[in-house]
Design a protein around this motif. Structure first.
Motif, PDB file in Angstrom:
ATOM      1  N   MET A  51       0.804  -1.218   0.000  1.00  0.00           N
ATOM      2  CA  MET A  51       0.000   0.000   0.000  1.00  0.00           C
ATOM      3  C   MET A  51       0.839   1.272   0.000  1.00  0.00           C
ATOM      4  O   MET A  51       0.290   2.355  -0.148  1.00  0.00           O
ATOM      5  CB  MET A  51      -0.959  -0.016   1.190  1.00  0.00           C
ATOM      6  N   LYS A  52       2.143   1.137   0.206  1.00  0.00           N
ATOM      7  CA  LYS A  52       3.087   2.269   0.197  1.00  0.00           C
ATOM      8  C   LYS A  52       2.651   3.380   1.164  1.00  0.00           C
ATOM      9  O   LYS A  52       2.769   4.554   0.874  1.00  0.00           O
ATOM     10  CB  LYS A  52       3.234   2.849  -1.208  1.00  0.00           C
ATOM     11  N   SER A 109       7.755   3.977  17.679  1.00  0.00           N
ATOM     12  CA  SER A 109       7.391   4.517  16.361  1.00  0.00           C
ATOM     13  C   SER A 109       7.939   5.927  16.175  1.00  0.00           C
ATOM     14  O   SER A 109       8.410   6.274  15.093  1.00  0.00           O
ATOM     15  CB  SER A 109       5.871   4.535  16.194  1.00  0.00           C
ATOM     16  N   VAL A 110       7.869   6.725  17.233  1.00  0.00           N
ATOM     17  CA  VAL A 110       8.418   8.085  17.164  1.00  0.00           C
ATOM     18  C   VAL A 110       9.932   8.029  16.949  1.00  0.00           C
ATOM     19  O   VAL A 110      10.483   8.787  16.142  1.00  0.00           O
ATOM     20  CB  VAL A 110       8.060   8.882  18.445  1.00  0.00           C
ATOM     21  N   LEU A 111      10.617   7.126  17.647  1.00  0.00           N
ATOM     22  CA  LEU A 111      12.062   6.963  17.442  1.00  0.00           C
ATOM     23  C   LEU A 111      12.381   6.547  16.007  1.00  0.00           C
ATOM     24  O   LEU A 111      13.351   7.023  15.418  1.00  0.00           O
ATOM     25  CB  LEU A 111      12.632   5.925  18.412  1.00  0.00           C
ATOM     26  N   SER A 112      11.567   5.671  15.455  1.00  0.00           N
ATOM     27  CA  SER A 112      11.784   5.233  14.070  1.00  0.00           C
ATOM     28  C   SER A 112      11.655   6.392  13.089  1.00  0.00           C
ATOM     29  O   SER A 112      12.443   6.492  12.139  1.00  0.00           O
ATOM     30  CB  SER A 112      10.787   4.141  13.686  1.00  0.00           C
ATOM     31  N   THR A 113      10.684   7.231  13.303  1.00  0.00           N
ATOM     32  CA  THR A 113      10.535   8.366  12.392  1.00  0.00           C
ATOM     33  C   THR A 113      11.589   9.434  12.652  1.00  0.00           C
ATOM     34  O   THR A 113      12.058  10.089  11.727  1.00  0.00           O
ATOM     35  CB  THR A 113       9.125   8.985  12.496  1.00  0.00           C
ATOM     36  N   TYR A 114      11.984   9.595  13.912  1.00  0.00           N
ATOM     37  CA  TYR A 114      12.999  10.595  14.249  1.00  0.00           C
ATOM     38  C   TYR A 114      14.346  10.269  13.597  1.00  0.00           C
ATOM     39  O   TYR A 114      15.032  11.155  13.104  1.00  0.00           O
ATOM     40  CB  TYR A 114      13.153  10.704  15.767  1.00  0.00           C
ATOM     41  N   TYR A 120       6.399   8.259   7.386  1.00  0.00           N
ATOM     42  CA  TYR A 120       4.972   8.090   7.154  1.00  0.00           C
ATOM     43  C   TYR A 120       4.539   8.877   5.924  1.00  0.00           C
ATOM     44  O   TYR A 120       4.819  10.059   5.809  1.00  0.00           O
ATOM     45  CB  TYR A 120       4.170   8.553   8.358  1.00  0.00           C
ATOM     46  N   ILE A 121       3.828   8.205   5.025  1.00  0.00           N
ATOM     47  CA  ILE A 121       3.284   8.865   3.843  1.00  0.00           C
ATOM     48  C   ILE A 121       1.771   9.009   4.007  1.00  0.00           C
ATOM     49  O   ILE A 121       1.246  10.121   4.048  1.00  0.00           O
ATOM     50  CB  ILE A 121       3.631   8.068   2.565  1.00  0.00           C
ATOM     51  N   PHE A 126      -1.657   7.937  15.092  1.00  0.00           N
ATOM     52  CA  PHE A 126      -2.982   7.478  15.480  1.00  0.00           C
ATOM     53  C   PHE A 126      -3.245   6.083  14.930  1.00  0.00           C
ATOM     54  O   PHE A 126      -3.745   5.209  15.637  1.00  0.00           O
ATOM     55  CB  PHE A 126      -4.053   8.468  14.998  1.00  0.00           C
ATOM     56  N   TYR A 127      -2.901   5.863  13.657  1.00  0.00           N
ATOM     57  CA  TYR A 127      -3.062   4.535  13.059  1.00  0.00           C
ATOM     58  C   TYR A 127      -2.155   3.522  13.753  1.00  0.00           C
ATOM     59  O   TYR A 127      -2.546   2.371  13.944  1.00  0.00           O
ATOM     60  CB  TYR A 127      -2.749   4.570  11.573  1.00  0.00           C
TER      61      TYR A 127
END
Length: 157
Positions: A51-52, A109-114, A120-121, A126-127
């Motif tokens: 789903m990208k 999850s925040v660490l992964s994005t940081y 996230y696209i 929230f998801y």
């Protein structure tokens, strides 16, 4: 830097898991770990590749951090939560354990994005929160299913 943090967290969670007094047997822990592992891998594959909705890093060492989070940290957190949850007697403690586990997973999850391990696209925290709550329900009900199946088995005399 992201890899070293996730590597440390992996060993920390493994250490905590082996040090706590477990309410579940080794077979029950294995069952729940494998069910959680399968669900997490399939959902992450669908979100990232099909789903990208989430972009993964192309760097090898950062991708390893993603694999550690997906394949070891999250299933073990679910096991830790369930073992601690089954020990607690009051509803307040149970809700606090579920909420704390959810916050820890969202923090990962925040660490992964940081650290740009994930991007996230069409996805957001929230998801992720909904997904983690569903994972907690899957872990709990897979435990209940395992107990029900074992209760109905035929014993040999």
């Amino acid at each position: 830097m992201g890899f070293s943090i996730f590597f440390f967290l992996t060993w920390l969670i493994i250490g905590i898991f082996f040090m706590i007094r477990k309410e579940l047997s080794i077979v029950e822990n294995t069952w729940i770990f494998l069910i959680s592992f399968i669900v997490i891998i399939n959902v992450s594959w669908i979100n990232t590749e099909e789903m990208k909705m989430i972009n993964l890093t192309k760097g090898g060492i950062d991708y390893t951090a993603y694999i550690l989070n997906r394949s070891i940290i999250l299933p073990l957190l679910l096991l830790l939560q369930l073992n601690i949850l089954l020990k607690s007697k009051t509803l307040t403690k149970k809700v606090l354990i579920i909420f704390t586990s959810l916050i820890i997973m969202l923090g990962l999850s925040v660490l992964s994005t940081y650290f740009n391990i994930t991007n996230y696209i069409k996805w957001n925290l929230f998801y992720d929160g909904i997904f983690y709550l569903i994972l907690q329900l899957i872990a709990y009900y897979s435990y209940r299913l395992f107990k029900k199946v074992n209760k109905n088995k035929v014993g040999y005399s």
